[in-house]
Enzyme design. Sequence first.
Site, PDB file in Angstrom:
ATOM      1  N   MET A   1       0.816  -1.218   0.000  1.00  0.00           N
ATOM      2  CA  MET A   1       0.000   0.000   0.000  1.00  0.00           C
ATOM      3  C   MET A   1       0.847   1.264   0.000  1.00  0.00           C
ATOM      4  O   MET A   1       0.593   2.183  -0.780  1.00  0.00           O
ATOM      5  CB  MET A   1      -0.935   0.009   1.218  1.00  0.00           C
ATOM      6  CG  MET A   1      -1.971  -1.086   1.193  1.00  0.00           C
ATOM      7  SD  MET A   1      -2.843  -1.244  -0.375  1.00  0.00           S
ATOM      8  CE  MET A   1      -3.701   0.316  -0.483  1.00  0.00           C
TER       9      MET A   1
ATOM     10  N   GLU B   1      -0.263  -4.452   9.624  1.00  0.00           N
ATOM     11  CA  GLU B   1      -1.528  -4.369  10.390  1.00  0.00           C
ATOM     12  C   GLU B   1      -1.390  -4.998  11.790  1.00  0.00           C
ATOM     13  O   GLU B   1      -1.900  -6.088  12.058  1.00  0.00           O
ATOM     14  CB  GLU B   1      -2.644  -5.053   9.581  1.00  0.00           C
ATOM     15  CG  GLU B   1      -4.036  -4.947  10.173  1.00  0.00           C
ATOM     16  CD  GLU B   1      -4.700  -3.583  10.000  1.00  0.00           C
ATOM     17  OE1 GLU B   1      -4.089  -2.688   9.411  1.00  0.00           O
ATOM     18  OE2 GLU B   1      -5.830  -3.438  10.453  1.00  0.00           O
TER      19      GLU B   1
ATOM     20  N   HIS C   1      -8.555   4.572   4.021  1.00  0.00           N
ATOM     21  CA  HIS C   1      -8.427   3.174   3.615  1.00  0.00           C
ATOM     22  C   HIS C   1      -8.414   3.097   2.090  1.00  0.00           C
ATOM     23  O   HIS C   1      -9.455   2.981   1.448  1.00  0.00           O
ATOM     24  CB  HIS C   1      -9.591   2.372   4.230  1.00  0.00           C
ATOM     25  CG  HIS C   1      -9.519   0.915   3.965  1.00  0.00           C
ATOM     26  ND1 HIS C   1     -10.628   0.117   3.819  1.00  0.00           N
ATOM     27  CD2 HIS C   1      -8.450   0.087   3.806  1.00  0.00           C
ATOM     28  CE1 HIS C   1     -10.248  -1.117   3.586  1.00  0.00           C
ATOM     29  NE2 HIS C   1      -8.939  -1.158   3.570  1.00  0.00           N
TER      30      HIS C   1
HETATM   31  P1  NAD Z   1       2.983  -4.897   3.609  1.00  0.00           P
HETATM   32  O1  NAD Z   1       3.339  -6.007   4.490  1.00  0.00           O
HETATM   33  O2  NAD Z   1       3.089  -5.069   2.136  1.00  0.00           O
HETATM   34  O3  NAD Z   1       3.832  -3.592   3.994  1.00  0.00           O
HETATM   35  C1  NAD Z   1       3.996  -3.144   5.312  1.00  0.00           C
HETATM   36  C2  NAD Z   1       5.296  -2.356   5.384  1.00  0.00           C
HETATM   37  O4  NAD Z   1       5.389  -1.725   6.665  1.00  0.00           O
HETATM   38  C3  NAD Z   1       6.547  -3.257   5.229  1.00  0.00           C
HETATM   39  O5  NAD Z   1       7.348  -2.772   4.158  1.00  0.00           O
HETATM   40  C4  NAD Z   1       7.246  -3.091   6.580  1.00  0.00           C
HETATM   41  O6  NAD Z   1       8.667  -3.139   6.489  1.00  0.00           O
HETATM   42  C5  NAD Z   1       6.760  -1.701   6.993  1.00  0.00           C
HETATM   43  N1  NAD Z   1       6.950  -1.448   8.426  1.00  0.00           N
HETATM   44  C6  NAD Z   1       6.934  -2.333   9.454  1.00  0.00           C
HETATM   45  N2  NAD Z   1       7.250  -1.692  10.605  1.00  0.00           N
HETATM   46  C7  NAD Z   1       7.453  -0.387  10.285  1.00  0.00           C
HETATM   47  C8  NAD Z   1       7.821   0.770  11.037  1.00  0.00           C
HETATM   48  N3  NAD Z   1       8.061   0.715  12.354  1.00  0.00           N
HETATM   49  N4  NAD Z   1       7.959   1.950  10.378  1.00  0.00           N
HETATM   50  C9  NAD Z   1       7.728   2.028   9.053  1.00  0.00           C
HETATM   51  N5  NAD Z   1       7.401   0.960   8.284  1.00  0.00           N
HETATM   52  C10 NAD Z   1       7.270  -0.229   8.901  1.00  0.00           C
HETATM   53  O7  NAD Z   1       1.500  -4.475   4.025  1.00  0.00           O
HETATM   54  P2  NAD Z   1       0.419  -3.704   3.143  1.00  0.00           P
HETATM   55  O8  NAD Z   1      -0.419  -4.705   2.437  1.00  0.00           O
HETATM   56  O9  NAD Z   1       1.080  -2.601   2.378  1.00  0.00           O
HETATM   57  O10 NAD Z   1      -0.492  -3.094   4.303  1.00  0.00           O
HETATM   58  C11 NAD Z   1      -0.121  -1.898   4.969  1.00  0.00           C
HETATM   59  C12 NAD Z   1      -1.332  -1.346   5.706  1.00  0.00           C
HETATM   60  O11 NAD Z   1      -2.379  -1.077   4.755  1.00  0.00           O
HETATM   61  C13 NAD Z   1      -1.928  -2.336   6.712  1.00  0.00           C
HETATM   62  O12 NAD Z   1      -2.474  -1.636   7.780  1.00  0.00           O
HETATM   63  C14 NAD Z   1      -3.021  -3.017   5.892  1.00  0.00           C
HETATM   64  O13 NAD Z   1      -4.010  -3.579   6.717  1.00  0.00           O
HETATM   65  C15 NAD Z   1      -3.530  -1.855   5.083  1.00  0.00           C
HETATM   66  N6  NAD Z   1      -4.203  -2.177   3.813  1.00  0.00           N
HETATM   67  C16 NAD Z   1      -3.767  -3.178   3.015  1.00  0.00           C
HETATM   68  C17 NAD Z   1      -4.420  -3.411   1.795  1.00  0.00           C
HETATM   69  C18 NAD Z   1      -3.965  -4.496   0.839  1.00  0.00           C
HETATM   70  O14 NAD Z   1      -4.733  -4.805  -0.097  1.00  0.00           O
HETATM   71  N7  NAD Z   1      -2.782  -5.060   0.990  1.00  0.00           N
HETATM   72  C19 NAD Z   1      -5.495  -2.616   1.411  1.00  0.00           C
HETATM   73  C20 NAD Z   1      -5.896  -1.574   2.248  1.00  0.00           C
HETATM   74  C21 NAD Z   1      -5.245  -1.360   3.460  1.00  0.00           C
END
Ligand code: NAD
Length: 281
Positions: free
Chosen positions: A13, A91, A139
């Site tokens: 994201m 998350e 979101h």
């Molecule tokens: P992801 O696992 O692809 O990415 C998460 C990133 O956060 C990783 O690169 C990780 O290294 C980083 N991270 C961890 N600890 C951190 C910190 N202390 N400081 C900064 N970065 C840190 O996850 P994602 O799918 O991109 O999801 C991210 C957020 O968006 C979550 O809350 C998820 O629920 C939400 N979300 C995801 C989707 C989806 O379709 N994947 C859609 C809407 C919302």
Amino acid sequence: MNDIVAVIGAGTMGSGIAQCLAQAGYQVEVVEPDRSAAERARRGLGEAVRLALLLGRGDRRTATGIGGRVRWVERIDELSAVGFVIECATERTTLKERLFGELDRHCPDDAVLASCTSAIPIARLAAATERPDRVLGLHFMNPAPLTTAVEVVRGEQTAPQTLKQATDLIAALGKEAIVVGDRPGFVLNRVLMLSIAEAAATLDTGTDAATVDALFEQCLGHRMGPLRTADLIGLDNVADTIEVLRRETGASHYHVPPALAALVDAGHFGRKTGRGFHDYR
Ligand code: NAD
């Protein structure tokens, strides 16, 4: 508000949202502590811009400008005086509460702190700050550069001015803001996660994932069945989101079914790893 927007976390994201912001002309600062994730995101942004050029969208100068507008750092205390933050880290409730506390201490008093959380109540993140009126949920959907609307979550204490700044930002990205109230999972994931969990549970009847998705795609005309949708989201994130919903609501119908748990345990997270309910290799 100044035009610098911080994105926290450069996974699925965060990298997509950073691209949307830079394309719309914002200065972007991305905080990603994991160097390999940051490198992947940086490469992904370069490839997206090159693809846009190949498709005849924009010129070389615009493309160079997009890359040049993004600054990559590893820690929140390296951010400059940003006007708006979109938190997109993993998350996990405790991680996000810690990040919101740190953002609150570091960012200018008038900066808006938004989270892209899938299910964590905004009130919980707002309570980790001294500025609950300037906290809300944004979101975005995946892939952020291609989706046309954002579920905007208004917390009980979110000020009207904060909501306006957020909806103006969404409009500047060429997207529509759909505003909802603050409940675990908001509207979309409160419903979608149940449907994914139930779809995964049907696999224990011997029906395969392609058949389950075909029912939704061909009988109901959905663009993507629930299991293909889960693969696109990332199965690790789906399992984390269901856990958050179970903890926050106490409702037993939110549970991670064995078929989903087995894939996550095996490191098969869906499209991003090449395999999930379906095979993408
Ligand atoms: P992801 O696992 O692809 O990415 C998460 C990133 O956060 C990783 O690169 C990780 O290294 C980083 N991270 C961890 N600890 C951190 C910190 N202390 N400081 C900064 N970065 C840190 O996850 P994602 O799918 O991109 O999801 C991210 C957020 O968006 C979550 O809350 C998820 O629920 C939400 N979300 C995801 C989707 C989806 O379709 N994947 C859609 C809407 C919302």
